[in-house]
Motif scaffolding. Structure first.
Motif, PDB file in Angstrom:
ATOM      1  N   ASP A 378       7.894  74.943  42.985  1.00  0.00           N
ATOM      2  CA  ASP A 378       6.472  76.152  42.053  1.00  0.00           C
ATOM      3  C   ASP A 378       5.587  75.534  42.857  1.00  0.00           C
ATOM      4  OD1 ASP A 378       5.233  76.469  38.984  1.00  0.00           O
ATOM      5  OD2 ASP A 378       3.154  75.489  40.206  1.00  0.00           O
ATOM      6  N   LEU A 379       5.005  76.839  43.644  1.00  0.00           N
ATOM      7  CA  LEU A 379       3.587  76.963  44.083  1.00  0.00           C
ATOM      8  C   LEU A 379       1.969  75.742  43.611  1.00  0.00           C
ATOM      9  CD1 LEU A 379       1.799  78.586  46.653  1.00  0.00           C
ATOM     10  CD2 LEU A 379       0.957  80.017  44.989  1.00  0.00           C
ATOM     11  N   ALA A 380       1.673  76.404  42.510  1.00  0.00           N
ATOM     12  CA  ALA A 380       0.281  76.018  42.215  1.00  0.00           C
ATOM     13  C   ALA A 380       0.625  74.146  42.072  1.00  0.00           C
ATOM     14  CB  ALA A 380       0.173  75.657  40.830  1.00  0.00           C
ATOM     15  N   ALA A 381       2.281  73.708  41.861  1.00  0.00           N
ATOM     16  CA  ALA A 381       2.043  71.845  41.309  1.00  0.00           C
ATOM     17  C   ALA A 381       2.591  71.833  43.117  1.00  0.00           C
ATOM     18  CB  ALA A 381       3.646  71.463  40.788  1.00  0.00           C
ATOM     19  N   ASN A 382       3.125  72.639  43.937  1.00  0.00           N
ATOM     20  CA  ASN A 382       3.468  72.100  45.565  1.00  0.00           C
ATOM     21  C   ASN A 382       2.679  72.205  46.564  1.00  0.00           C
ATOM     22  OD1 ASN A 382       5.721  71.187  47.472  1.00  0.00           O
ATOM     23  ND2 ASN A 382       5.832  73.293  47.940  1.00  0.00           N
ATOM     24  N   ASN A 383       1.578  72.961  46.377  1.00  0.00           N
ATOM     25  CA  ASN A 383       0.675  72.681  47.131  1.00  0.00           C
ATOM     26  C   ASN A 383      -0.814  72.149  46.584  1.00  0.00           C
ATOM     27  OD1 ASN A 383      -2.550  74.221  47.153  1.00  0.00           O
ATOM     28  ND2 ASN A 383      -1.033  75.642  48.452  1.00  0.00           N
ATOM     29  N   GLY A 384      -0.727  72.100  45.859  1.00  0.00           N
ATOM     30  CA  GLY A 384      -1.750  71.405  45.244  1.00  0.00           C
ATOM     31  C   GLY A 384      -1.116  69.271  45.269  1.00  0.00           C
ATOM     32  N   GLY A 385      -0.218  69.016  44.845  1.00  0.00           N
ATOM     33  CA  GLY A 385       0.681  68.316  45.355  1.00  0.00           C
ATOM     34  C   GLY A 385       0.253  68.019  46.862  1.00  0.00           C
ATOM     35  N   TRP A 386       0.717  68.723  47.786  1.00  0.00           N
ATOM     36  CA  TRP A 386       0.683  68.821  48.985  1.00  0.00           C
ATOM     37  C   TRP A 386      -1.327  68.383  49.959  1.00  0.00           C
ATOM     38  CZ3 TRP A 386       3.117  67.133  53.045  1.00  0.00           C
ATOM     39  CH2 TRP A 386       4.624  66.688  52.785  1.00  0.00           C
ATOM     40  N   GLN A 387      -1.775  69.369  49.047  1.00  0.00           N
ATOM     41  CA  GLN A 387      -3.504  69.385  49.381  1.00  0.00           C
ATOM     42  C   GLN A 387      -4.140  67.867  49.332  1.00  0.00           C
ATOM     43  OE1 GLN A 387      -6.394  72.190  50.181  1.00  0.00           O
ATOM     44  NE2 GLN A 387      -4.973  73.943  50.052  1.00  0.00           N
ATOM     45  N   TRP A 388      -3.471  67.619  47.579  1.00  0.00           N
ATOM     46  CA  TRP A 388      -4.127  65.615  46.749  1.00  0.00           C
ATOM     47  C   TRP A 388      -3.541  65.352  48.441  1.00  0.00           C
ATOM     48  CZ3 TRP A 388      -2.352  60.932  46.048  1.00  0.00           C
ATOM     49  CH2 TRP A 388      -3.017  60.421  44.916  1.00  0.00           C
ATOM     50  N   SER A 389      -2.716  64.745  48.532  1.00  0.00           N
ATOM     51  CA  SER A 389      -2.544  63.689  49.503  1.00  0.00           C
ATOM     52  C   SER A 389      -2.472  64.024  50.921  1.00  0.00           C
ATOM     53  CB  SER A 389      -0.672  64.241  49.997  1.00  0.00           C
ATOM     54  OG  SER A 389      -0.220  63.524  48.454  1.00  0.00           O
TER      55      SER A 389
END
Length: 481
Positions: A378-389
């Motif tokens: 999922d673009l939003a969750a995947n991007n959000g998780g990667w940028q958080w990390s």
């Protein structure tokens, strides 16, 4: 005649656009196969297979309501206006109903479709369905999108207390139409079929999604805060793939969680409250996608972090991708991803921090690799998780917060059960040795396991130096949630 254009909402129950279409008159459903677009978006073969299997289940359910499901092909979304316009002309459609999707490409596609249909006098009706709150309706006092999750969550709770989103009624059977459903393709060109073992982990259909939701809320949700971080335990709901494809809705999840907690959001069962917070994290990242479109364009949420001196380290990247870093918890997690299409959420953070901090490799490489393998991509969750990390995103981990793979492994897989499940060559090691076989000096039994590709202490210092060299390192840190 009304047309429901199905996208990431592959369910019969609690489907806003489907219910609205059926209320207004005879309805036909359509799904577009967009292989080139899916390839451009790095959608995983196992994810496409999951969609197709769920489409098959949905087609059977719709058939019982006399709603034909048609399949059309639009290789890219640029072709969607023409394909849908032709279908509307062919079937004398007067209105097309859709549940909103989020992202710049999705928004552009729907705008172009609406324009093309309007020229023919066909109404394009859009509905809120994938989220609990309309993007743009949960804003700061200055009218901007929230950048800090805790503040966003607080406003969401206030809204939920006063206006809980209702479940949408399931359509009733309509009079039969002289239109046959199209067969659902079993495979799409460009996407290899996954093995049966992977498919067996993710049965298709609303019944399976509801079974998982009920099982979790009835028996496991109370233990969620304690069990969710332990990869060897069945502590999570295993619903992410069903949410991403819209086989279950966030409203259904919210209502089930509340029912298990006597209707309480912020008190009562801590497990239910914690899980609702996770649903709101999903919501938060979708709102970020709309409020800050640059994250849809593979740009860092924090612009100053675009200046980071990421390493061009193809061999290290390949070792990470192929689960041969020499760090057992990293390699076990990556094998789980490669073989099941899914990775435990705690481990997603651990492997992401290892790639972006210890290896200092651009988070976009990891984001892309995950999307190409995740069944719940999922673009939003995947991007959000990667940028958080990576400490480049909204409300992200401060740049100096770097998970140690060894301490994470010892804390969340103390007995080494998860590691040994995915790395059987380490089976003979005891619970102290299994986290760091390199400390044994290559003793018999681990000779076929690689040495670590990086020194954790030195690589941590390298990452800190890279972030400190940014023009505004304080801004790069963000809030520590």
């Amino acid at each position: 005649m009304h047309l429901i254009w199905l996208r990431s909402d592959l369910r019969l129950h609690d489907n806003t656009a489907l219910a609205a279409a059926c209320e207004r008159g005879p309805t036909v459903a359509v799904y577009l196969i967009s292989a080139d677009q899916w390839l451009a978006h790095d959608d995983a073969p196992c994810k496409v297979d999951f969609w197709l299997r769920n489409l098959q289940c949905l087609s059977q359910a719709l058939d019982k309501l006399n709603i034909p499901l048609l399949i059309r092909h639009a290789a890219t979304w640029d072709l969607a206006p023409e394909v849908l316009r032709d279908l509307c002309r062919e079937m004398c459609i007067k209105a097309v109903h859709v549940n909103d999707e989020y992202g710049i490409h999705e928004a552009r596609r729907d705008t172009q479709v609406a324009r093309a249909l309007d020229a023919d006098g066909v109404t394009f009706q859009r509905y809120l369905d994938q989220l609990l709150f309309q993007p743009g309706s949960v804003l700061t006092k200055t009218g901007t999108y929230f950048q800090v999750y805790s503040q966003f969550r607080k406003v969401c709770y206030e809204r939920l207390h006063t206006a809980l989103p209702r479940l949408v009624a399931t359509p009733k059977a309509q009079a039969p139409l002289s239109i046959d459903s199209d067969p659902i393709p079993q495979q799409v060109s460009g996407f290899a079929a996954p093995g049966e073992s992977l498919r067996a982990l993710w049965p298709a259909g609303e019944e399976e999604a509801q079974r998982r939701l009920e099982q979790f809320c009835d028996g496991q949700i109370s233990y969620y805060p304690d069990a969710r971080d332990f990869a060897a335990k069945p502590g999570t709901s295993q619903l992410s793939a069903y949410l991403a494809a819209g086989v279950v809705s966030p409203r259904q999840c919210l209502h089930a969680a509340l029912q298990s907690n006597q209707g309480e959001f912020e008190s009562g069962d801590v497990g239910a409250v914690t899980w609702i917070n996770e649903l709101l994290w999903r919501e938060f990242y979708k709102h970020i996608l709309v409020g800050y479109p640059r994250v849809s364009r593979h740009r860092a949420f924090r612009p100053e972090t675009e200046a980071l001196a990421w390493r061009d380290a193809s061999e290290d990247l390949a070792a990470w991708q192929q689960a041969r870093t020499g760090l057992p918890i990293i390699d076990a997690a990556m094998r789980q991803l490669l073989q099941t299409g899914w990775m435990h959420n705690r481990l997603r953070m651990v492997v992401a921090m290892f790639l972006t901090k210890n290896l200092l490799i651009d988070w976009r490489e990891g984001e892309r690799f995950f999307m190409r393998h995740l069944i719940d991509g999922d673009l939003a969750a995947n991007n959000g998780g990667w940028q958080w990390s990576a400490s480049t995103g909204t409300d992200s981990a401060p740049y100096f917060r770097i998970f140690s793979p060894l301490s994470q492994s010892e804390k969340f897989d103390g007995e080494g059960r998860f590691i040994k499940q995915w790395l059987p060559q380490l089976e003979a090691l005891n619970k102290k040795q299994v986290h760091n076989p390199d400390a044994l000096g290559g003793l018999f039994g681990v000779a076929d396991y690689p040495r670590p590709i990086v020194d954790l202490k030195k690589s941590r210092e390298r990452a800190l130096a890279a972030f400190r060299s940014l023009p505004s390192r304080q801004a790069a840190g963000g809030a520590d949630e």
